[in-house]
Scaffold this active site. Sequence first.
Site, PDB file in Angstrom:
ATOM      1  N   PRO A   2       0.824  -1.207   0.000  1.00 39.84           N
ATOM      2  CA  PRO A   2       0.000   0.000   0.000  1.00 39.84           C
ATOM      3  C   PRO A   2       0.862   1.262   0.000  1.00 39.84           C
ATOM      4  O   PRO A   2       1.756   1.400   0.823  1.00 39.84           O
ATOM      5  CB  PRO A   2      -0.801  -0.101   1.299  1.00 39.84           C
ATOM      6  CG  PRO A   2      -0.708  -1.509   1.725  1.00 39.84           C
ATOM      7  CD  PRO A   2       0.557  -2.053   1.164  1.00 39.84           C
ATOM      8  N   GLU A   3       0.592   2.121  -0.964  1.00 40.81           N
ATOM      9  CA  GLU A   3       1.263   3.425  -1.027  1.00 40.81           C
ATOM     10  C   GLU A   3       0.184   4.489  -0.862  1.00 40.81           C
ATOM     11  O   GLU A   3      -0.941   4.170  -0.509  1.00 40.81           O
ATOM     12  CB  GLU A   3       2.012   3.557  -2.360  1.00 40.81           C
ATOM     13  CG  GLU A   3       3.005   2.422  -2.581  1.00 40.81           C
ATOM     14  CD  GLU A   3       3.721   2.501  -3.932  1.00 40.81           C
ATOM     15  OE1 GLU A   3       3.877   3.598  -4.462  1.00 40.81           O
ATOM     16  OE2 GLU A   3       4.122   1.432  -4.440  1.00 40.81           O
TER      17      GLU A   3
END
Length: 266
Positions: A2-3
């Site tokens: 996850p960014e």
Amino acid sequence: MPELPEVETIKRELEEKLVAKKITDVIVNNPKVIREPQNKDFVNQLKGVTIRHILRKAKLLILELSNGKALTIHLKMTGQLIYPGTGKKSRVSFLLSDGKLLDFNDQRLFGELRVVDDWHKLRFIQSLGPELSTLSPKNFQKMLTGKNTRIKPLLMDQAFISGIGNLYAAESLFQARIRPDRAASNLSDKEKQALFFAIKRVLNEAIRCGGSSVDDYVRLSGKKGNYASKHKVYDRKGEPCLVCKTTIKRINLGGRGTYFCPKCQR
DNA sequence: AATGGGACCTGCGCGC
DNA sequence: TGCGCGCAGGTCCCAT
């Protein structure tokens, strides 16, 4: 992985579903993900408090609570937040006043949960650089001048610009037609500007799509994000470039897999 | 000061 | 078939 776009997606969904609800119980199935405080205080400080606001700073989720404290959640690589959850494979589950569970899942146990008095004082927060959305193209240009480091690891450096990870660094550099191993300082002004707008475009489009579901990432509902189908280079080693049909290459930069088109990116 | 590498973890896919 | 190994990457930490 996850960014920023994935965490922003979850942040918006949490905001819609959780604000003003109370945490009535906390079920700890694996204490390893609880980094602070170490003992039962984690549970005690959450029981009976209301979730007031939800924030995101870079890749960190912050739930501000009615007792003045904050619950911070970092998903790292394989963390998931699911609502309503089942409690089945969760590391920690939060029982809410609506009778439903918020599950924190995390296969690899890299994720981090904290309850803190003041999230602003977290070392992680203190070390963060600005998010691109707060910068002007001119600002960004200036930040790159004199940086002899390679552009891709620099984009992933959270102290430099926060929120960008391996996937979006690769996609942004492709959109800007810049090779990931170029020295930041030798980019032309035009290239710096192209990169600025490429990052903006890629991040915004990814948020619009609900993020990229590669590996474990899913949205709060458990559904996948839709941006992975738009990837041009990430995880496409050996496949033809969607623009010029040249074979996408994978190299190692800063210990990370780095995908690019050797023809489109110069 | 910038950079590299290891640690933290687990599951998957690969080669033999 | 089954096993062992490398790999995935966000962040911290240490060494150079």
